[in-house]
Design a protein around this motif. Structure first.
Motif, PDB file in Angstrom:
ATOM      1  N   GLU A  29       0.828  -1.201   0.000  1.00 22.65           N
ATOM      2  CA  GLU A  29       0.000   0.000   0.000  1.00 22.65           C
ATOM      3  C   GLU A  29       0.864   1.254   0.000  1.00 22.65           C
ATOM      4  O   GLU A  29       2.058   1.220   0.344  1.00 22.65           O
ATOM      5  N   PHE A  30       0.263   2.347  -0.419  1.00 18.00           N
ATOM      6  CA  PHE A  30       0.882   3.667  -0.292  1.00 18.00           C
ATOM      7  C   PHE A  30      -0.127   4.578   0.386  1.00 18.00           C
ATOM      8  O   PHE A  30      -1.293   4.194   0.604  1.00 18.00           O
ATOM      9  N   ALA A  31       0.299   5.777   0.732  1.00 24.39           N
ATOM     10  CA  ALA A  31      -0.586   6.669   1.486  1.00 24.39           C
ATOM     11  C   ALA A  31      -0.486   8.093   0.965  1.00 24.39           C
ATOM     12  O   ALA A  31       0.519   8.496   0.366  1.00 24.39           O
ATOM     13  N   CYS A  32      -1.564   8.836   1.212  1.00 25.48           N
ATOM     14  CA  CYS A  32      -1.625  10.255   0.882  1.00 25.48           C
ATOM     15  C   CYS A  32      -1.997  11.011   2.157  1.00 25.48           C
ATOM     16  O   CYS A  32      -2.976  10.645   2.834  1.00 25.48           O
ATOM     17  N   ASP A  71      -0.367  -2.918  -4.852  1.00 22.03           N
ATOM     18  CA  ASP A  71       0.017  -4.196  -5.446  1.00 22.03           C
ATOM     19  C   ASP A  71      -0.742  -4.445  -6.751  1.00 22.03           C
ATOM     20  O   ASP A  71      -1.619  -3.670  -7.141  1.00 22.03           O
ATOM     21  N   VAL A  72      -0.393  -5.533  -7.419  1.00 18.44           N
ATOM     22  CA  VAL A  72      -1.071  -5.926  -8.654  1.00 18.44           C
ATOM     23  C   VAL A  72      -2.479  -6.389  -8.309  1.00 18.44           C
ATOM     24  O   VAL A  72      -2.681  -7.176  -7.376  1.00 18.44           O
ATOM     25  N   ARG A  73      -3.446  -5.892  -9.074  1.00 15.96           N
ATOM     26  CA  ARG A  73      -4.841  -6.232  -8.809  1.00 15.96           C
ATOM     27  C   ARG A  73      -5.453  -6.901 -10.027  1.00 15.96           C
ATOM     28  O   ARG A  73      -4.911  -6.825 -11.139  1.00 15.96           O
ATOM     29  N   ASN A  74      -6.607  -7.545  -9.819  1.00 12.63           N
ATOM     30  CA  ASN A  74      -7.277  -8.289 -10.882  1.00 12.63           C
ATOM     31  C   ASN A  74      -8.704  -7.794 -11.063  1.00 12.63           C
ATOM     32  O   ASN A  74      -9.380  -7.442 -10.083  1.00 12.63           O
ATOM     33  N   TYR A  75      -9.135  -7.807 -12.314  1.00  9.49           N
ATOM     34  CA  TYR A  75     -10.549  -7.636 -12.613  1.00  9.49           C
ATOM     35  C   TYR A  75     -10.972  -8.876 -13.381  1.00  9.49           C
ATOM     36  O   TYR A  75     -10.360  -9.228 -14.408  1.00  9.49           O
ATOM     37  N   VAL A  76     -12.028  -9.571 -12.895  1.00 10.73           N
ATOM     38  CA  VAL A  76     -12.384 -10.880 -13.437  1.00 10.73           C
ATOM     39  C   VAL A  76     -13.824 -10.880 -13.923  1.00 10.73           C
ATOM     40  O   VAL A  76     -14.728 -10.420 -13.211  1.00 10.73           O
TER      41      VAL A  76
END
Length: 332
Positions: A29-32, A71-76
């Motif tokens: 994760e990253f943050a703002c 991270d790498v994410r998926n759409y299925v």
């Protein structure tokens, strides 16, 4: 009085500490960070974005921090109900020759974290993409229409059998799905970022700090004609062809066996012919020998025929009277 001042000081310190904001990101994760103090604006604050695995960092007093996945994410899209819509899902589009094709696909992508806080400001906060439900809603509104259009555009380029059977196409032998996956990956990253007016998403191989934004990775899991009779008829044809090929192989083996038998018979015939020739030659030699013998017997007055008959056992015995042979008794 001094005790009261000390107590008030400790209370102020406690309140200050309670209002302090710290960022501490996980590896995925990253943050703002955004200002929240009484004398600050609500705009981004500090060095945004705060990268993955940041460690504990002091941000300020009363500030807010938004965490987003890096991270790498998926759409299925799945008929099994295991995709992002959590129900039976597929994309239907006609092939170039007419039949409707039902597509199932999965997509890999990631946020360009270099621009991640701008993405949150411009789009993410409206959908609450820091939650799972908010993220799904964002993709449904922004990604899915582009995916549907991309699938339909690709589906219209190929005939249904090329799609369904994933046939090789072109001179280089690339298969239909490989070509569609590559083209669709390029389309998705280009059109999604264009629609959002920023470089916010890239393919899974993107690295922080890189200006190169690779395409999404698309994987086609199935592409099946809506009309099952097409595939059933094709399967019947395939079965018929397989049976025909099987019968052809059986006939070929039978023919090989016949040819082998013919070869064996020919060899035996040739061998028999060889024996006959030997016997013929032997008969010639025997005849020539008998002729020579008869000449010698004739020179001394012996009947050659009777002599040979005695030799062969046709008569039992014979004697001479001094001038020539005299037969005394037949064998029979």
């Amino acid at each position: 009085m001094n005790k009261m001042k000390t107590f008030m000081g400790l209370m102020a310190l406690a309140l200050f500490a309670a209002g302090c904001s710290y960022a501490n990101t996980e590896p995925t994760e990253f943050a703002c960070a955004y200002g929240g103090g009484p004398f600050e604006s609500k705009a981004q604050k500090g060095d945004n974005p705060i990268p993955p695995s940041s460690g504990r960092q002091f941000i300020g007093v009363g500030d807010s921090i938004v965490y987003l996945r890096s991270d790498v994410r998926n759409y299925v899209v799945s008929k099994a109900g295991s995709g992002d819509r959590a129900t039976i899902d597929f994309i239907k589009s006609p092939a170039s020759d007419g039949p409707e094709i039902e597509w199932e696909v999965s997509i890999k992508y990631r946020i360009n974290t270099d621009n991640g806080c701008t993405f949150w400001d411009e789009h993410g906060n409206r959908f609450d993409v820091d939650t799972d439900e908010g993220w799904r809603n964002f993709l449904e509104v922004n990604l899915r229409p582009i995916l549907d259009a991309g699938i339909k555009s690709q589906s219209n380029l190929y005939e249904w059998e090329d799609i369904w059977r994933n046939r090789p196409i072109g001179e280089d032998g690339e298969r239909t799905w490989d070509v569609i996956q590559d083209d669709l990956g390029e389309t998705l990253v280009t059109e999604l970022n264009r629609s959002l007016s920023g470089s916010y998403f890239c393919g899974p191989s993107w690295e922080a700090g890189s200006d190169d934004c690779p395409p999404f990775e698309v994987l086609i899991s199935s592409a099946t004609p809506e009309n099952e009779s097409l595939t059933n008829r094709y399967s019947d044809i395939q079965a018929e062809q397989a049976e025909t090929e099987k019968q052809r192989e059986i006939k070929a083996r039978e023919l090989e066996a016949v040819e082998l038998d013919a070869d064996t018979d020919l060899a035996e015939a040739e061998a028999q012919l060889g024996v006959s020739e030997i016997n013929r030659q032997k008969a010639i030699i025997d005849a020539e020998a008998d002729a020579a013998l008869c000449e010698q017997l004739a020179s001394i007055g012996v009947d050659c025929t009777m002599y040979l008959a005695a030799e062969n056992g046709s008569i039992e015995f014979w004697v001479t009277d001094g001038e020539g042979p005299v037969i005394t008794r037949d064998a029979g």
